[in-house]
Scaffold this motif. Structure first.
Motif, short mmCIF file in Angstrom:
data_model
loop_
_atom_site.label_atom_id
_atom_site.label_comp_id
_atom_site.label_asym_id
_atom_site.label_seq_id
_atom_site.Cartn_x
_atom_site.Cartn_y
_atom_site.Cartn_z
N GLU A 142 75.14 32.33 14.80
CA GLU A 142 74.78 33.73 14.79
C GLU A 142 74.33 34.17 13.38
OE1 GLU A 142 77.70 36.31 16.51
OE2 GLU A 142 78.36 34.78 17.95
N ALA A 143 75.09 33.69 12.34
CA ALA A 143 74.75 34.06 10.97
C ALA A 143 73.39 33.47 10.56
CB ALA A 143 75.84 33.59 10.01
N LEU A 144 73.14 32.23 10.97
CA LEU A 144 71.87 31.60 10.62
C LEU A 144 70.70 32.35 11.28
CD1 LEU A 144 72.85 27.83 10.95
CD2 LEU A 144 72.44 29.12 8.84
N ILE A 145 70.87 32.75 12.52
CA ILE A 145 69.82 33.50 13.21
C ILE A 145 69.58 34.83 12.49
CG2 ILE A 145 69.29 34.76 15.35
CD1 ILE A 145 68.85 31.83 15.63
N GLU A 146 70.67 35.49 12.11
CA GLU A 146 70.53 36.77 11.43
C GLU A 146 69.84 36.60 10.08
OE1 GLU A 146 70.58 40.79 10.64
OE2 GLU A 146 70.81 39.68 12.53
N SER A 147 70.21 35.54 9.32
CA SER A 147 69.56 35.28 8.03
C SER A 147 68.07 35.05 8.21
CB SER A 147 70.20 34.06 7.35
OG SER A 147 71.57 34.33 7.07
N ALA A 148 67.71 34.29 9.25
CA ALA A 148 66.29 34.05 9.50
C ALA A 148 65.56 35.35 9.81
CB ALA A 148 66.14 33.07 10.66
N ARG A 149 66.21 36.20 10.56
CA ARG A 149 65.57 37.47 10.90
C ARG A 149 65.37 38.33 9.65
NH1 ARG A 149 66.56 42.76 12.66
NH2 ARG A 149 68.74 42.66 12.01
N GLN A 150 66.42 38.37 8.79
CA GLN A 150 66.30 39.18 7.57
C GLN A 150 65.18 38.64 6.67
OE1 GLN A 150 67.72 42.03 6.91
NE2 GLN A 150 68.97 41.98 8.81
N ALA B 20 82.93 27.78 17.97
CA ALA B 20 82.90 27.72 16.50
C ALA B 20 81.47 27.56 15.98
CB ALA B 20 83.78 26.59 16.01
N HIS B 21 80.69 26.73 16.66
CA HIS B 21 79.31 26.53 16.23
C HIS B 21 78.47 27.79 16.40
CE1 HIS B 21 79.26 22.28 15.22
NE2 HIS B 21 79.95 22.01 16.32
N LEU B 22 78.82 28.60 17.37
CA LEU B 22 78.04 29.82 17.59
C LEU B 22 78.51 30.97 16.71
CD1 LEU B 22 77.65 29.84 21.48
CD2 LEU B 22 75.95 29.20 19.78
N ALA B 23 79.86 31.17 16.65
CA ALA B 23 80.40 32.36 15.98
C ALA B 23 81.03 32.05 14.63
CB ALA B 23 81.43 33.06 16.88
N GLY B 24 81.19 30.76 14.30
CA GLY B 24 81.83 30.40 13.04
C GLY B 24 83.29 30.08 13.25
N ALA B 25 83.83 29.26 12.32
CA ALA B 25 85.23 28.84 12.41
C ALA B 25 86.16 29.95 11.95
CB ALA B 25 85.46 27.58 11.58
N ASP B 26 87.41 29.89 12.47
CA ASP B 26 88.41 30.84 12.00
C ASP B 26 88.70 30.58 10.53
OD1 ASP B 26 88.52 31.92 14.49
OD2 ASP B 26 90.24 30.71 15.13
N ALA B 27 89.20 31.60 9.88
CA ALA B 27 89.52 31.47 8.44
C ALA B 27 90.57 30.41 8.20
CB ALA B 27 89.98 32.82 7.88
N ALA B 28 91.41 30.18 9.21
CA ALA B 28 92.49 29.21 9.03
C ALA B 28 91.99 27.78 9.15
CB ALA B 28 93.60 29.46 10.07
N ASP B 29 90.78 27.61 9.72
CA ASP B 29 90.27 26.25 9.88
C ASP B 29 89.90 25.66 8.52
OD1 ASP B 29 90.60 26.45 12.56
OD2 ASP B 29 88.50 26.99 12.98
N ALA B 30 90.23 24.39 8.36
CA ALA B 30 89.97 23.74 7.06
C ALA B 30 88.49 23.40 6.89
CB ALA B 30 90.81 22.46 6.96
N VAL B 31 87.81 23.21 7.99
CA VAL B 31 86.41 22.80 7.91
C VAL B 31 85.53 24.02 8.16
CG1 VAL B 31 84.63 21.28 8.84
CG2 VAL B 31 87.02 20.51 8.73
N GLU B 32 84.59 24.22 7.25
CA GLU B 32 83.66 25.32 7.45
C GLU B 32 82.49 24.85 8.32
OE1 GLU B 32 82.22 27.13 3.98
OE2 GLU B 32 84.21 27.75 3.22
#
Length: 585
Positions: free
Chosen positions: A270-278, A253-265
């Protein structure tokens, strides 16, 4: 053969060394001069009991040493080498040792005896290495035969007498004995196996049953090397499956993100790394440093995606393992542990035990057929052994008759006209490794007397002559390298003494002969004449003896002294020369 003999502080001999020839050496000297010390020294070197009283007065120790020259294959070489002795060989012309050299070997043997009242003990060495005195006795059996007034007989034991007769009989007995021994060993081995099977039939049946049960349970378990480690790992995983699933999914979850069904975001790595790259790519201009770091962030994103995929797969496998039965895995481990306890300690040992014992089970299961086969083999070999023993008896009996006649003829020439020698072969006992015969060498000292074993019923001088007669006959077939005769001529003279000298010279054609004598007729036949002289100093309170090799007129003088009591007598010296000329002729 003996190359030299050194004596130090033994009896009346202070310090003397004498070189010996391969042929006939005679030792003479006046009564009390110390002639017998030569024999005493040899006996010490051959393992005789040490007598502290033989140590020269005033000396702390007596020491004797001899150098032996041996052929490489001689039995004494093996005995000495096993004891750690160093034997010197002939050097090749280049000064190096040739492994294939067949030159003679030199063995030095020493023996020292402490004086009475001293703390020193008897010591022995062979080839520079300290050895037990018992080893000297073993070496002596193969090196020297001493025949004296009180010495043990070389052919005293039944085994030695049998060996002497077999050697005299020649190649026929040698070949027959070799064939007999092959049959005898095969017969004993087959009989032992048959006895083992029939005597312990029930025990072997129980052993077969137990082996079969053990092999069946190992085969049924179908164990594989290292399987216990894999089962233990599986059990550990099944026992902690929930904790492992939670850890792997949380990391995913910490690497790929939580499922949509999970209550906690949970923010996605991966998204943070991509944002930094952009962000780096959106910077104005073409900055090489930022471009390089953007590339590295892209590579990091790919690596994190791979790890996330591995975590998802691991969690999925945990779900599959959870479907397995933990009880089944634990039962399997218990079975493996039981087998390792019985046949282990490792599974590889269990597998090896099964393979090692399968042949034994096959052997035990074939007992019934083997009993029938072995019974026939034992009977067949037994017949061959009986026939071989009978053939040995026949050959030995013929050889014993010939040996008896030859030795008896020698005794008559040695001034024992009424004595007769008997080599007897008695059979009827159980077959042994050497046949079924009992060999005995007997002496009938005079007509009407019952033949008795050698050494009984004869004086020391007579016994020496008997052994001389026997050794002369056996010389070409059963020799030891050196023979020593002490007072072999006791009680004889005249023509009988000449015959003794002639036979000693004949024996010396095959072996080295050393004789202590007081008869000039015997001494004249020697190749080398050694004289022991005594020098008494009454004022100083001691007596010494020296050993010298005589030749030329010195030898003539000694023979003259032995003939007439005076070495200066012209008549005695003429007689001495006549003896030497006659013996050489």
């Amino acid at each position: 053969m003996i190359e030299y003999l050194s004596i130090h502080s033994l009896g009346v001999i202070g310090d003397a060394t004498v070189e010996l020839d391969p042929g006939f050496t005679v030792v003479t000297g006046e009564t009390g001069a110390g002639k017998t010390m030569v024999v005493t020294a040899l006996n010490l070197l051959l393992g005789a009991r040490a007598d502290a009283g033989a140590v020269r007065h005033g000396a702390s120790r007596a020491t004797v040493e001899a150098g032996f020259r041996l052929t490489p294959g001689h039995a004494a070489v093996g005995l000495a080498t096993e004891a750690g002795a160093v034997l010197d060989g002939e050097a090749d012309p280049d000064g190096g040792a040739d492994p294939g050299d067949t030159a003679d070997l030199a063995l030095v043997v020493t023996r020292s005896v402490g004086a009475a009242g001293s703390s020193g003990r008897s010591r022995a060495s062979a080839g520079g290495r300290g050895v037990p005195v018992a080893l000297l006795s073993e070496l002596g059996e193969h090196l020297v035969a001493v025949h004296g007034q009180t010495d043990q007989l070389r052919l005293k034991s039944p085994a030695a007498q049998r060996h002497a007769l077999d050697a005299f009989a020649g190649s026929e007995v040698t070949e027959a004995l070799a064939a007999y021994r092959r049959d005898y060993e095969a017969w004993k081995q087959a009989a032992a196996v048959l006895a083992e099977i029939t005597t312990h039939e029930q025990d072997r049946a129980r052993e077969a049953e137990n082996l079969q049960r053990s092999l069946e349970e190992i085969d049924l378990a179908a164990v594989e090397d290292g399987e216990d480690l894999a089962v233990r790992a599986l059990i550990e995983r099944l026992e902690n499956v929930e904790e492992l699933r939670a850890a792997s999914l949380g990391a995913h979850a910490h690497l790929a993100g939580a499922d949509a069904a999970d209550a906690v975001e949970i923010p996605s790595a991966e998204a943070l790394i991509e944002s930094a790259r952009q962000s780096l790519l959106a910077a104005p201009g073409q900055d090489d440093d930022l471009t390089g770091m953007a590339q590295r962030l892209a590579e990091a994103g790919i690596l994190l995606a791979d790890i996330a995929g591995d975590l998802a797969g691991y969690a999925a496998r945990l779900d599959d393992d959870a479907a397995s039965d933990l009880d089944t895995a634990q039962s399997r481990l218990a079975e493996l542990t039981r087998l390792m306890r019985l046949y282990g300690p490792e599974l590889s040992d269990v597998i090896a035990w099964a393979e090692d014992h399968r042949p034994r089970l096959e052997e035990l299961q074939g007992d019934s057929g083997r009993i029938e086969e072995l019974t026939g083999e034992v009977a067949r070999l037994g017949q061959q052994v009986t026939a071989g023993a009978a053939e040995l008896t026949r050959l030995r009996t013929a050889a014993a008759q010939e040996l008896s006649g030859l030795v008896s003829a020698e005794l008559r020439a040695l001034s024992m006209p009424d004595a007769s020698f008997h080599a007897t072969v008695t059979t009827g006992g159980d077959p042994g490794p050497h046949g079924a015969d009992e060999i005995r060498l007997l002496l009938q000292p005079h007509a009407g007397a019952a033949p008795r074993p050698l050494g009984k019923g004869a004086s020391g001088g007579e016994l020496s002559r008997v052994m001389l007669a026997l050794e002369v006959v056996l010389a070409a077939t059963d020799p030891v390298p050196t023979f020593v005769f002490d007072e072999v001529d006791a009680g004889v003279g005249g023509e009988a003494a000449v015959q003794i000298g002639r036979r000693l010279a004949r024996l010396a054609q095959h072996v080295q002969v050393i004789v202590v004598t007081h008869l000039p007729q015997v001494a004249a036949f020697a190749d080398r004449h050694v004289k022991v002289t005594k020098d008494s100093d009454r004022e100083a309170g001691f007596t010494t003896s020296d050993v010298a090799v005589l030749d030329g007129e010195d030898r003539v003088g000694e023979l003259a002294r032995m003939l007439a009591g005076r070495s200066g007598s012209d008549a005695a010296r003429d007689h001495a020369r006549e003896l030497l000329e006659a013996s050489h002729a």
